[in-house]
Design a protein around this motif. Structure first.
Motif, PDB file in Angstrom:
ATOM      1  N   TYR A   1      63.960 -16.679  44.077  1.00 18.52           N
ATOM      2  CA  TYR A   1      63.400 -18.196  43.403  1.00 18.52           C
ATOM      3  C   TYR A   1      63.067 -17.853  42.869  1.00 18.52           C
ATOM      4  O   TYR A   1      62.515 -17.586  41.728  1.00 18.52           O
ATOM      5  N   HIS A   2      63.255 -20.111  41.750  1.00 18.65           N
ATOM      6  CA  HIS A   2      62.710 -20.005  40.859  1.00 18.65           C
ATOM      7  C   HIS A   2      61.319 -20.463  40.943  1.00 18.65           C
ATOM      8  O   HIS A   2      61.473 -21.974  41.607  1.00 18.65           O
ATOM      9  N   ASP A   3      60.269 -20.739  40.448  1.00 18.09           N
ATOM     10  CA  ASP A   3      59.059 -21.549  40.774  1.00 18.09           C
ATOM     11  C   ASP A   3      57.959 -21.487  39.728  1.00 18.09           C
ATOM     12  O   ASP A   3      57.107 -20.774  38.878  1.00 18.09           O
ATOM     13  N   GLN A   4      57.955 -22.924  38.755  1.00 16.38           N
ATOM     14  CA  GLN A   4      57.350 -23.405  38.108  1.00 16.38           C
ATOM     15  C   GLN A   4      57.316 -22.630  36.784  1.00 16.38           C
ATOM     16  O   GLN A   4      56.554 -22.301  35.873  1.00 16.38           O
ATOM     17  N   GLY A   5      58.819 -22.540  36.532  1.00 17.68           N
ATOM     18  CA  GLY A   5      59.573 -21.805  35.000  1.00 17.68           C
ATOM     19  C   GLY A   5      59.376 -20.463  35.269  1.00 17.68           C
ATOM     20  O   GLY A   5      59.101 -19.961  33.907  1.00 17.68           O
ATOM     21  N   ASN A   6      58.814 -19.743  36.973  1.00 16.49           N
ATOM     22  CA  ASN A   6      58.713 -18.107  36.999  1.00 16.49           C
ATOM     23  C   ASN A   6      60.419 -17.762  37.125  1.00 16.49           C
ATOM     24  O   ASN A   6      59.991 -18.454  38.646  1.00 16.49           O
ATOM     25  N   TRP A   7      60.910 -16.776  37.832  1.00 16.29           N
ATOM     26  CA  TRP A   7      61.661 -15.894  38.376  1.00 16.29           C
ATOM     27  C   TRP A   7      60.959 -15.278  39.227  1.00 16.29           C
ATOM     28  O   TRP A   7      59.681 -14.471  38.810  1.00 16.29           O
ATOM     29  N   CYS A   8      60.813 -14.703  40.572  1.00 12.74           N
ATOM     30  CA  CYS A   8      60.358 -13.964  41.700  1.00 12.74           C
ATOM     31  C   CYS A   8      60.948 -14.013  42.506  1.00 12.74           C
ATOM     32  O   CYS A   8      62.099 -14.119  42.749  1.00 12.74           O
ATOM     33  N   VAL A   9      61.112 -12.540  43.229  1.00 12.83           N
ATOM     34  CA  VAL A   9      61.094 -12.221  44.045  1.00 12.83           C
ATOM     35  C   VAL A   9      60.594 -11.180  45.577  1.00 12.83           C
ATOM     36  O   VAL A   9      58.620 -11.311  44.593  1.00 12.83           O
ATOM     37  N   ILE A  10      60.793 -11.756  46.483  1.00 10.09           N
ATOM     38  CA  ILE A  10      59.596  -9.975  47.056  1.00 10.09           C
ATOM     39  C   ILE A  10      60.936  -8.796  47.618  1.00 10.09           C
ATOM     40  O   ILE A  10      62.012  -9.348  48.071  1.00 10.09           O
TER      41      ILE A  10
END
Length: 656
Positions: free
Chosen positions: A640-649
């Motif tokens: 997902y995209h969270d406040q200007g960051n790309w994120c993975v779990i």
């Protein structure tokens, strides 16, 4: 016991007398210990008034009224920022009367109440110091505009209008600002000379500029205007207007309340200059190019008291301590007129001139493991060691989705925060065993001081057993690695630490700071990014510069320097960090790309805040998922995209 206190017994109860005497003696001891002032028991014409100084918020006018109850005052000396005053009466009888009447007297000073304690002293040194000389090239013209003209100018400034075609208006941390003619950019302390604002300068200011030309304060009409409005308690840090941006002179018209502007030379000399309302300040030569000028944020200024027989205020003589008082600040508006420079500056102060200093060469993208290690050592590891304290002070609010991940873990889970920084996530879930590691010794020390378990370690080689962690987090770490191989190795190290079924949360900075029509907080924030001082960055535009290596004739890609709070134009870049609140620490060094080295480490007020540059590889959409897909034995659960960051779990599916 002093004779005057024996006389008080007839009108005061013994208990009150003893209490007052104890406090008076305590005040005398404090003055002796901290100020070197010795009191005496026998009456004299002179007294020291503890708690009656300018440093207590007591003004000369207020104290004079109170002291007058004792009789005629001969001299009253009030030193700047001191917690006492020295008074000499015309007669010893008046001094005794004042001693009796005023001991224990309470004064209302603004929001606080002060209690005066008076003691006799043998003599009062009334010698004045040497009057400070104004910096060379500095001229102050009082009453440059009339009261009617001042009102006209203030009415012409429309703070409610946000017409970007005419002006640029900003709400900065310590004041609000409007720009006319050209926008002054605080991200690089310069103007874009190719982008004038269509509206030009306000018509209401024309008579001021014509008067400046007529009086020979300036040769040609200025083409740039910055309007600053300061409320009481606001100010501006010490700075020198960027040499490459503006010609000389710089004209500053003060409207509304008066204030004190501090001028400082690199060698430590300082001059405080009172700027009365309706006065014009002209900065030429050394005062424009070498001395910093700034306004300390406070609600009161120490100023020379105005002589009621003279309408003109003393502007810079703070040496006569028998003539100082407090001035409460009000709303002040300054109009700063400048001419945009079209050619490089060739002033007589090359050490302070950005035009005459060779710009540092930006580093190149690494082509080998050795290059990558060297780049990260200088532009990541050493930088965080230098900025750790300031960096930690800005990292206090955990991100909600990271907190949700940590809170979802089973009680008793073992969690590793790889690249933990100041440890702001280590205490989110008290039911898990959380340990952190970071490459920065200074940040790990901060974690330790906060009571967290943390140790120094490189993210590529964490000294923990394999398959030991139920969860790992890597928040804003992997984007500091300068090659794809090293970024992949960092993810593989996280996976190694996880037990089968364990999960890792990874955050990296995104190239796409605007996603799904939503701008990130990084782009939304509008604040004054650049510190005071000459910090024009010749590499501020994000362009990649090619250079040829003399040895192998291969083309090398130079890293660009990013302009803070703007969209990214390339993936590999250097991001400035403006070190504030104390500047560079003792023994610290500034990286080669730093534009603002300290002038004098013994005088931190004089040193412009240094700028450090951190390497970043910002990830484009899908890149983080592709990186994880190259690693065997893992599965990406979500991204997902969270406040200007790309994120993975991701989840570790089996032993590797």
């Amino acid at each position: 016991m002093e004779p005057c206190l024996e006389n008080v017994k007839a009108i005061r109860r013994s208990k009150e007398e003893k209490k007052l005497l104890r406090k008076q003696i305590k005040a005398s001891h404090t003055l002796l210990k901290h100020e070197g002032i010795s009191t005496v028991s026998k009456p004299t014409k002179s007294l020291v008034v503890a708690n009656g100084g300018l440093g207590n918020g007591v003004s000369r006018e207020q104290l004079q009224v109170v002291l007058g109850e004792g009789g005629d005052v001969e001299t009253l000396i009030m030193h700047p920022h001191k917690p006492y005053a020295l008074v000499t009466y015309r007669t010893e009888v008046s001094a005794q009367r004042g001693h009796v009447l005023l001991n224990g007297r309470q004064l209302q000073c603004g929001d606080q109440v002060v209690t005066l304690y008076l003691s006799y002293v043998d003599t009062v040194d009334s010698e004045s110091g040497v009057c400070a000389v104004l910096p060379p090239g500095l001229v102050l013209v009082e009453e440059f505009v009339s009261l009617e003209e001042e009102a006209l100018l203030l009415d012409a400034i429309d703070w409610k209008s946000h017409d970007e075609e005419v002006t640029v208006q900003k709400a900065l941390k310590h004041r609000r600002v409007k720009h006319y003619g050209y926008e002054f950019r605080y991200d690089n302390n310069n103007v874009d000379k190719d982008k004038p604002l269509p509206g030009g300068l306000p018509q209401a200011c024309v008579f001021v500029l014509e008067r400046c030309v007529r009086d020979r304060h300036v040769k040609v009409m200025p083409d740039q205007l910055t309007v600053n409005q300061y409320q009481a308690g606001q100010g501006i840090p010490p700075h020198v207007d960027t040499h490459s941006a503006f010609e000389e002179p710089i004209l500053s018209l003060s409207l509304g309340a008066k204030t004190v502007m501090d001028f400082r030379h690199p060698d430590g000399r300082s001059v405080a200059v009172v700027l009365p309302g309706r006065s014009l300040l002209v900065m030429k030569g050394e005062s424009r190019y070498l001395w910093t000028h700034g306004i300390t944020p406070r609600k009161f200024d120490v100023v020379p008291a105005c002589d009621p027989e003279s309408p003109v205020a003393v502007t810079s003589d703070f040496s006569n301590h028998s003539n100082l008082t407090l001035s409460r600040r009000g709303t002040r508006t300054s109009l700063t007129f400048r001419n945009v420079r079209r050619t490089p500056c060739d002033c007589a102060h090359p050490s302070a001139c950005d035009s005459q200093q060779a710009p540092p060469s930006p580093p190149s993208l690494p082509r080998s493991q050795t290059d990558a290690c060297r780049l990260e050592a200088e532009y990541v590891h050493s930088v965080y060691e230098e900025i750790a304290g300031h960096f930690s002070s800005t990292r206090h609010s955990p991100w909600p989705r990271v907190c949700h991940f940590l809170s979802s873990l089973e009680p008793g889970s073992i969690v590793a925060d790889v690249g933990c920084g100041n440890g702001k996530y280590l205490g989110v879930n008290p039911e898990v065993f959380a340990m952190g590691c970071d490459r920065s010794c200074a940040l790990v020390q901060i974690c330790s001081e906060r009571g967290f378990q943390a140790f120094v370690s490189d993210a590529l080689s964490v000294p923990l057993r394999s398959d030991i962690c139920d969860a790992c987090i890597s928040i804003a770490v992997i984007h500091h690695l300068s090659t794809q191989e090293r970024r992949q190795a960092a993810v593989e190290e996280l996976v190694r630490l996880l037990r089968p079924g364990g999960r890792a949360l990874i955050y990296v900075w995104a190239l796409e700071q605007e996603y799904n029509k939503q701008r990130s907080k990084y782009l939304k924030e509008t604040r004054e990014q650049a510190p005071p001082g000459n910090s024009t960055d010749d590499h501020n535009q994000e362009t990649k510069v090619n250079s040829t290596d003399d040895h192998n004739q291969e083309t090398r890609v130079k890293l660009s320097v990013h302009t803070n709070r703007t969209a990214f134009n390339s993936q590999d870049l250097l991001v400035p960090w403006h070190l504030k609140d104390g500047g560079i620490k003792k023994g610290g060094r500034v990286s080669k790309m730093t534009k603002d080295p300290p002038i004098d480490t013994k005088s931190p007020v004089l040193a412009p805040c240094p700028v450090f540059h951190r390497f970043y590889h910002v990830f484009q959409q899908g890149e983080l998922e592709e990186l994880c897909a190259r690693i065997t034995g893992v599965m990406v659960q979500c991204s997902y995209h969270d406040q200007g960051n790309w994120c993975v779990i991701l989840e570790k599916t089996r032993d590797r």
